[in-house]
Design an enzyme around this catalytic site. Sequence first.
Site, mmCIF file in Angstrom:
data_model
loop_
_atom_site.group_PDB
_atom_site.id
_atom_site.type_symbol
_atom_site.label_atom_id
_atom_site.label_comp_id
_atom_site.label_asym_id
_atom_site.label_seq_id
_atom_site.Cartn_x
_atom_site.Cartn_y
_atom_site.Cartn_z
ATOM 1 N N ASN A 10 0.873 -1.176 0.000
ATOM 2 C CA ASN A 10 0.000 0.000 0.000
ATOM 3 C C ASN A 10 0.910 1.226 0.000
ATOM 4 O O ASN A 10 1.441 1.613 1.021
ATOM 5 C CB ASN A 10 -0.880 -0.033 1.266
ATOM 6 C CG ASN A 10 -1.703 1.233 1.416
ATOM 7 O OD1 ASN A 10 -1.797 2.043 0.491
ATOM 8 N ND2 ASN A 10 -2.298 1.411 2.586
ATOM 9 N N LYS A 12 0.221 4.287 -0.477
ATOM 10 C CA LYS A 12 -0.408 5.531 0.019
ATOM 11 C C LYS A 12 -0.101 6.689 -0.952
ATOM 12 O O LYS A 12 0.021 6.452 -2.150
ATOM 13 C CB LYS A 12 0.048 5.815 1.453
ATOM 14 C CG LYS A 12 -0.139 4.580 2.351
ATOM 15 C CD LYS A 12 0.011 4.837 3.812
ATOM 16 C CE LYS A 12 -0.188 3.536 4.568
ATOM 17 N NZ LYS A 12 -0.162 3.697 6.017
ATOM 18 N N HIS A 96 -9.584 1.562 4.484
ATOM 19 C CA HIS A 96 -8.342 1.735 5.240
ATOM 20 C C HIS A 96 -8.594 2.727 6.378
ATOM 21 O O HIS A 96 -9.375 3.672 6.221
ATOM 22 C CB HIS A 96 -7.241 2.249 4.303
ATOM 23 C CG HIS A 96 -5.902 2.244 4.959
ATOM 24 N ND1 HIS A 96 -5.506 3.237 5.825
ATOM 25 C CD2 HIS A 96 -4.879 1.362 4.905
ATOM 26 C CE1 HIS A 96 -4.295 2.962 6.274
ATOM 27 N NE2 HIS A 96 -3.886 1.824 5.730
ATOM 28 N N GLU A 98 -6.989 5.156 7.446
ATOM 29 C CA GLU A 98 -6.752 6.569 7.099
ATOM 30 C C GLU A 98 -7.958 7.144 6.359
ATOM 31 O O GLU A 98 -8.305 8.306 6.524
ATOM 32 C CB GLU A 98 -5.465 6.696 6.266
ATOM 33 C CG GLU A 98 -4.222 6.494 7.141
ATOM 34 C CD GLU A 98 -3.028 5.897 6.434
ATOM 35 O OE1 GLU A 98 -2.983 5.883 5.192
ATOM 36 O OE2 GLU A 98 -2.126 5.412 7.146
ATOM 37 N N GLU A 168 -5.662 -4.396 10.507
ATOM 38 C CA GLU A 168 -4.635 -3.389 10.726
ATOM 39 C C GLU A 168 -4.949 -2.603 11.991
ATOM 40 O O GLU A 168 -5.757 -1.657 11.955
ATOM 41 C CB GLU A 168 -4.575 -2.420 9.537
ATOM 42 C CG GLU A 168 -4.273 -3.096 8.219
ATOM 43 C CD GLU A 168 -3.653 -2.115 7.224
ATOM 44 O OE1 GLU A 168 -2.559 -2.400 6.737
ATOM 45 O OE2 GLU A 168 -4.260 -1.068 6.967
ATOM 46 N N GLY A 174 2.199 2.699 10.686
ATOM 47 C CA GLY A 174 3.176 3.768 10.507
ATOM 48 C C GLY A 174 3.832 4.226 11.797
ATOM 49 O O GLY A 174 4.467 5.276 11.840
ATOM 50 N N SER A 214 3.132 -1.694 10.480
ATOM 51 C CA SER A 214 4.575 -1.756 10.772
ATOM 52 C C SER A 214 5.175 -3.138 10.512
ATOM 53 O O SER A 214 6.109 -3.563 11.202
ATOM 54 C CB SER A 214 4.869 -1.303 12.205
ATOM 55 O OG SER A 214 4.477 0.048 12.377
HETATM 56 P P1 PGA Z 1 2.660 0.554 7.639
HETATM 57 O O1 PGA Z 1 1.212 0.767 6.958
HETATM 58 O O2 PGA Z 1 3.186 -0.748 7.144
HETATM 59 O O3 PGA Z 1 3.457 1.735 7.211
HETATM 60 O O4 PGA Z 1 2.408 0.533 9.135
HETATM 61 C C1 PGA Z 1 0.355 -0.303 6.713
HETATM 62 C C2 PGA Z 1 -0.933 0.198 6.109
HETATM 63 O O5 PGA Z 1 -1.390 1.285 6.478
HETATM 64 O O6 PGA Z 1 -1.524 -0.465 5.238
#
Ligand code: PGA
Length: 255
Positions: A10, A12, A96, A98, A168, A174, A214
Amino acid sequence: MNRKYLIAGNWKMNKTSDEAAELVREIVQTVGQQMDVEVVVCPPFTALSAVAPLLEGATVKLGAQNMHPSASGAFTGEISAEMLRSHFSSYVILGHSERRSLFGETDASVNEKVRAAIKNQLKPILCVGETLEEREANETLSVIERQLEGGLKDVDGEATVGLVVAYEPVWAIGTGKVASPEQAQEVHAFIRGWLKTRFSESVSQKMRLLYGGSMKPSNAQELLTQTDIDGGLIGGAALDANSFIDLVTAAREQG
Ligand code: PGA
């Protein structure tokens, strides 16, 4: 049940078309012919047309990060399932955290998108996950249940072919704070149990459940060895060819 591992990147809001093409070239060169693990890259919309031709003849598949549920119309700034299909996307990340926290998406709007994606032969990667506050209040499983019930409302068993659920935990995205393998497995087992009750044993055994938050090469193995973890949805570590390839390799070693 032998489920094929799935490693999805992903990206982003990262990478211009040129940068995206460069990253995909490196990924394809190293893992573009292997069949052990399904590999998906989800660049921003603007890079889909640069990436799609580079995946021709490779086993790596293309995905998008969001879509609008309508086929077309006055929805300034939005993208439809058909537009994604025309760029050879096979997957779409939906719901997601976000999108939920920053762009007002709800279980109901995510559900509309899930149903529209399925109708248009796009495989949804439906994201669910609790915030730190919810975890500390012991609400993790009830939050996940609500998101599954809402997100998969009116989706029937046959439509689940290819559907993927990504767990998640919001506090792990993140942040560098990864869920422990036990914490992740507990939720994954809960999701599989829920799918069994909602659909059937066979649907729940076929569907792939990804962990996201992460995940990186150094913690991939302990997560991927958990019974109900079938791969990862990777953010930060998907932006670097070597770490993404190492994650694919980690999944191949488990397969
Ligand atoms: P990350 O993000 O691996 O940077 O924690 C995962 C995601 O948001 O899909």
